[in-house]
Design an enzyme around this catalytic site. Structure first.
Site, mmCIF file in Angstrom:
data_model
loop_
_atom_site.group_PDB
_atom_site.id
_atom_site.type_symbol
_atom_site.label_atom_id
_atom_site.label_comp_id
_atom_site.label_asym_id
_atom_site.label_seq_id
_atom_site.Cartn_x
_atom_site.Cartn_y
_atom_site.Cartn_z
ATOM 1 N N ARG A 69 50.621 53.580 10.383
ATOM 2 C CA ARG A 69 51.812 52.746 10.551
ATOM 3 C C ARG A 69 52.665 53.216 11.722
ATOM 4 O O ARG A 69 53.401 52.429 12.332
ATOM 5 C CB ARG A 69 52.599 52.662 9.244
ATOM 6 C CG ARG A 69 51.872 51.822 8.193
ATOM 7 C CD ARG A 69 52.609 51.791 6.864
ATOM 8 N NE ARG A 69 52.627 53.064 6.182
ATOM 9 C CZ ARG A 69 51.682 53.495 5.361
ATOM 10 N NH1 ARG A 69 50.617 52.754 5.131
ATOM 11 N NH2 ARG A 69 51.778 54.676 4.784
ATOM 12 N N GLU A 99 52.342 64.318 0.190
ATOM 13 C CA GLU A 99 53.002 64.173 -1.110
ATOM 14 C C GLU A 99 51.928 63.991 -2.187
ATOM 15 O O GLU A 99 52.082 64.410 -3.320
ATOM 16 C CB GLU A 99 53.941 62.954 -1.050
ATOM 17 C CG GLU A 99 54.811 62.752 -2.272
ATOM 18 C CD GLU A 99 55.618 61.457 -2.197
ATOM 19 O OE1 GLU A 99 55.488 60.728 -1.201
ATOM 20 O OE2 GLU A 99 56.366 61.185 -3.147
HETATM 21 P P1 AMP Z 1 54.736 63.437 4.127
HETATM 22 O O1 AMP Z 1 53.710 64.151 4.943
HETATM 23 O O2 AMP Z 1 54.737 63.884 2.701
HETATM 24 O O3 AMP Z 1 56.099 63.485 4.769
HETATM 25 O O4 AMP Z 1 54.279 61.920 4.049
HETATM 26 C C1 AMP Z 1 54.529 61.059 5.113
HETATM 27 C C2 AMP Z 1 53.339 60.190 5.411
HETATM 28 O O5 AMP Z 1 52.735 59.684 4.233
HETATM 29 C C3 AMP Z 1 53.746 58.983 6.217
HETATM 30 O O6 AMP Z 1 52.704 58.708 7.144
HETATM 31 C C4 AMP Z 1 53.884 57.874 5.199
HETATM 32 O O7 AMP Z 1 53.355 56.674 5.698
HETATM 33 C C5 AMP Z 1 53.104 58.343 3.984
HETATM 34 N N1 AMP Z 1 53.882 58.380 2.755
HETATM 35 C C6 AMP Z 1 54.113 59.468 1.981
HETATM 36 N N2 AMP Z 1 54.808 59.159 0.888
HETATM 37 C C7 AMP Z 1 55.039 57.835 0.971
HETATM 38 C C8 AMP Z 1 55.729 56.901 0.130
HETATM 39 N N3 AMP Z 1 56.301 57.288 -1.019
HETATM 40 N N4 AMP Z 1 55.789 55.619 0.539
HETATM 41 C C9 AMP Z 1 55.204 55.230 1.685
HETATM 42 N N5 AMP Z 1 54.543 56.045 2.516
HETATM 43 C C10 AMP Z 1 54.452 57.340 2.169
#
Ligand code: AMP
Length: 188
Positions: free
Chosen positions: A70, A107
């Site tokens: 995205r 996550e």
């Molecule tokens: P993080 O590495 O945990 O900060 O996760 C960020 C990445 O995972 C981004 O590329 C987001 O598109 C995706 N992502 C993680 N959690 C979510 C969520 N709750 N909703 C949408 N996208 C998420």
């Protein structure tokens, strides 16, 4: 990087985010609320407002790096708005060798980011990293590490939505230092 975003651009972007974000509970795993921001970008006014506001956040960069997938939708448009080039930070397994890579925790689960090991001379160039959502910060941290290995100087980060309470901003500050500003359009 670190331009102050005009309130007009922010207000327009936040209105579109409020109107068009799709929230999906328990996806992709139980307990996670997935924030689908693609309807915001599918709306012409939403796309224009988000790109205008994020471009203001990235003023001063030599390149925009969009994170697979995205972040690609944002990165190309922001770079075009600023008259600079765009870089693709890819998920693992998409690029032919030689690649440089970084493994990291999400996550939900783990992942790998990759870039070509050669082809674009980034030595000391200022790169702003963009993505849709900041959750735990692992993805942005990995992208920053990868770009640093590639020779770039990460000058800032910009996302549409920061999921507060997951410690992402704090983790980025601890890992990358307070000098790299993390810009967000809204909290989710
Ligand atoms: P993080 O590495 O945990 O900060 O996760 C960020 C990445 O995972 C981004 O590329 C987001 O598109 C995706 N992502 C993680 N959690 C979510 C969520 N709750 N909703 C949408 N996208 C998420």
């Amino acid at each position: 990087m670190g331009a102050v975003v005009t309130s007009a651009a922010l207000d327009r972007a936040r209105s579109a985010i409020t109107a068009h974000t799709r929230r999906v509970d328990d996806f992709p795993v139980p307990g996670v609320c997935f924030k689908d921001l693609t309807p915001v970008l599918a709306d012409p006014e939403g796309l224009d407002a988000v790109i205008a506001a994020m471009a203001e956040m990235c003023v001063g960069a030599d390149y925009i790096a969009g994170i697979d997938a995205r972040g690609f939708l944002l990165g190309g448009a922001i770079a075009r708005e600023l008259g600079i080039g765009v870089l693709a930070v890819r998920k693992g397994g998409k690029l032919p060798p030689p690649v440089i890579s970084v493994d990291y925790q999400l996550e939900y689960g783990s992942a790998r980011l990759e870039m070509p090991a050669s082809g674009i001379a980034l030595n000391g160039r200022r790169v702003a990293v963009v993505d849709d959502v900041l959750a735990t910060g692992g993805t942005l941290r990995a992208a920053a590490d990868l770009l640093t290995v590639a020779g770039a100087r990460v000058c800032g980060m910009a996302v549409i939505m920061e999921l507060v309470g997951l410690g992402g901003r704090e983790r980025l500050a601890a890992g990358l230092g307070e000098t790299i500003v993390v810009h967000t359009l809204c909290a989710g």
